[in-house]
Design an enzyme around this catalytic site. Structure first.
Site: not given
Lengths: 404, 404
Positions: B150, B176, B187, B399, B404
């Protein structure tokens, strides 16, 4: 019950002062404060739960053990923590107050805030004492509030006036933030005064009950300081019959105290290091108040959510995520989330799933300098509010180079 | 036992692939991965402890209940979490694998990572399946590792080769990060393969024991994801006698597994969102291993300490502060702290109090891209290591505008 101007000098019989004595190199920043009651005052305090405790905490605990005090001396610029001679220095500060005011050092509280682990010299404090004591005045709250500030950008003082037992009573307070601020313990430094007559036992009880829903509901960065202290002195000069049990007067006192502590808590969150906005996290519909508090705090403690708020990004999934790992026993399929501000109201999640919303409208709502996050657990009648701030470039900047 | 090139395809009989199918708008970023074992494999997994769980977690749990699997399909760009039809979509992904490979969907695991609370359409995945299955190859680990990334900036894959029972065994893994990463639970996403023969029960036990000292000792930002999963498949093609109890072979397997998971854990921490440096927090001299873990993790979880590391500021008081509020039962007056890196070694605190050091030397040591923080509790023989990163402007930037 109403807010009035002023801080710790608003109640009758309290003088305060703030000066620059030289602990800080910057001669324009005050670094030494003193608050003195004209009469002996009932005194109560709550302290950090951090195992690493500043030396002033240990000395203040000892001096307040009898429930009474007349003065508190506070320096900023050095936490007097993790220093081999810390206790000696903290006691030395109290002794200096005695020398210059005649107040028994056992009636003097002491607090320090600033860098941890740098030796604190008594010399600048000794040199500044005469100036400090000469500056004591019934108008000195602003100077004292200035002197205890570290990375704070806004002065924090509030006062409330209320009637009790036919007389006018007043509570006033000052506080400093703005990093190493985290709920679940007594946080930051705050000094509160009142002319209300109240026994030491009831004063301690009122403070203990209060912090659970005020200072303990604030988080700036998840780090609990070593030097946190909230202290209150009540000198009785208002003339009310002393509060000695949990009666109607006690309830009135608690309400007035909460007006001060919640405003100070909000102010600390709003002025969190680097913050551009205050985040008010309100949780309703909880089956009990512990659940409400846990959820409200988890939301304002999430770095990811705080960074999203900085970017005015309506990333409500991070609210759900934070609730999910908070440890609170909730049904995630019942949760509703609404963002709001003076710019409007935006439901974003119902029954644990997203609802469509307009992204431009979301940006507008979240760009306000005070944003409300309402979480409805739809599972009961209890609620709680927590105060936090966004996570910003400036937080990193301030803390990447605080010490040097 | 030695590291070799490759990832999930290093063990015998595992193919992998990664493609762009259209979940992400950016056509150059892969968003769909598939790992397939030639033979049925023992399978084990650990999952997020977050109460809010992604739909793929629930489906994978069901499909792995019998201890076996042959494939895992993973998408990035959408977490398929907090969506009303999430389960349907996750099951649909497994059904697509069956349609295109013939593998029973009950032997397919599924994982998703990306934004929470945005509906995930099955259409791009269905459209991409043919391309994905055609791309499956014994060289496909890098593509699969790319497809699950990501905000990661570095590809994470490792493989280890070792002898057992007279045959060569291999373990390989991909993972990842790099936000919503926090210890104390399973995690992030990681997929591990091995050709070692081991029973499902021993495989689950080995994984459960391993994560406590690998993935659970990583923190990037204190937020535990809703979609975390570590999954391992063992297809037995190496030809060793199957491990069915905790014997010497089991110990060998555990050692090899740890070599993979600890390297992946380090890599995740080093590539934490916005990170400029890896922080290795080692705690020694603890009276028990729980205390060592709690202290090591508290240090790498402190926002204040992480910001200080970004600024190469030797603010060791924040290390003490974090230990103090960690809840660990330690004697703060015994603690020694040393910073070190390839640039040198710097004792900063002994017996809980500061020791003088040269600020220029400190800047040099802390400016390396891997910094070690050694905490000696001087209270016993136990130790633990945790991996984290610094808190930077870029973490906030990433972050503040992720969704968006």
């Amino acid at each position: 019950m109403q807010y009035i101007a002023g801080g710790v000098c608003a109640p009758k019989g309290f003088k305060a002062a703030g000066v620059h004595c030289g602990i800080r190199k910057n001669r324009t920043k005050y670094d030494l404060a003193l608050i003195v009651s004209d009469e002996m005052a009932a005194a109560a305090a709550v302290y950090t739960q951090n195992l690493v405790k500043g030396a002033p905490i240990l000395v203040t605990k000892e001096h307040l053990a009898d429930g009474y005090a007349r003065a508190v001396i506070v320096n900023s610029g050095n936490a007097n923590t993790c220093n081999a001679n810390g206790i000696e220095i903290a006691k030395g500060m109290c002794a200096l107050v005695r020398e210059h005011t005649g107040i028994d050092e056992k009636d003097v509280a002491v607090a320090s805030t600033g860098v941890i682990g740098q030796p604190l010299s008594l010399q600048p404090i000794a040199d500044g004492m005469e100036k400090l004591v000469n500056a004591l005045s019934y108008d000195g709250s602003v100077d004292a509030a200035n002197a205890i500030m570290t990375t704070d950008t806004l002065l924090k003082q509030f006062a409330v006036e209320f009637m009790m037992d036919g007389v006018v009573c007043t509570i006033g307070g000052i506080a400093k933030g703005s990093g190493m601020i985290h709920p679940n313990m007594a946080t930051m430094l705050s000094f509160i005064t009142t002319d209300c007559a109240i026994s030491p036992e009831m004063l301690q009880e009122a403070l203990k009950e209060d912090i659970v829903e005020s200072f303990n509901m604030v988080s700036v960065d998840g780090d609990t300081s070593t030097n946190d202290m909230v202290m209150i002195m009540a000198n009785g000069l208002a003339g009310n019959s002393p509060i000695t049990k949990k009666n109607a007067d006690y309830a009135t006192f608690r309400s007035a105290l909460r007006m001060i502590t919640q405003m100070l808590s909000r102010a600390i969150a709003k002025d969190g290091e680097g913050a551009t906005k205050l985040i008010v996290s309100k949780t309703v519909g909880a089956k009990n108040v512990e659940t409400a508090r846990t959820v409200a705090k988890a939301v304002i403690c999430s770095n990811l959510f705080k960074a999203a708020m900085f970017g005015a990004d309506a990333n409500w999934g991070r609210v759900l995520c934070a609730i999910g790992y908070s440890g609170a026993d909730v049904d995630v399929n019942k949760i509703d989330v609404t963002f709001s501000s003076e710019m409007g109201k935006l439901p974003v999640c119902m029954n644990g799933a997203g609802v469509p919303f307009d992204e431009d409208e979301a940006k507008k709502v979240l760009s306000a300098n005070e944003v409300n996050v309402l979480v409805d657990l739809c599972d009961g009648e209890c609620e709680a509010t927590a105060w936090g701030c966004d996570l910003t470039y400036d937080y990193v900047k301030i803390n990447g180079d605080y010490r040097t």
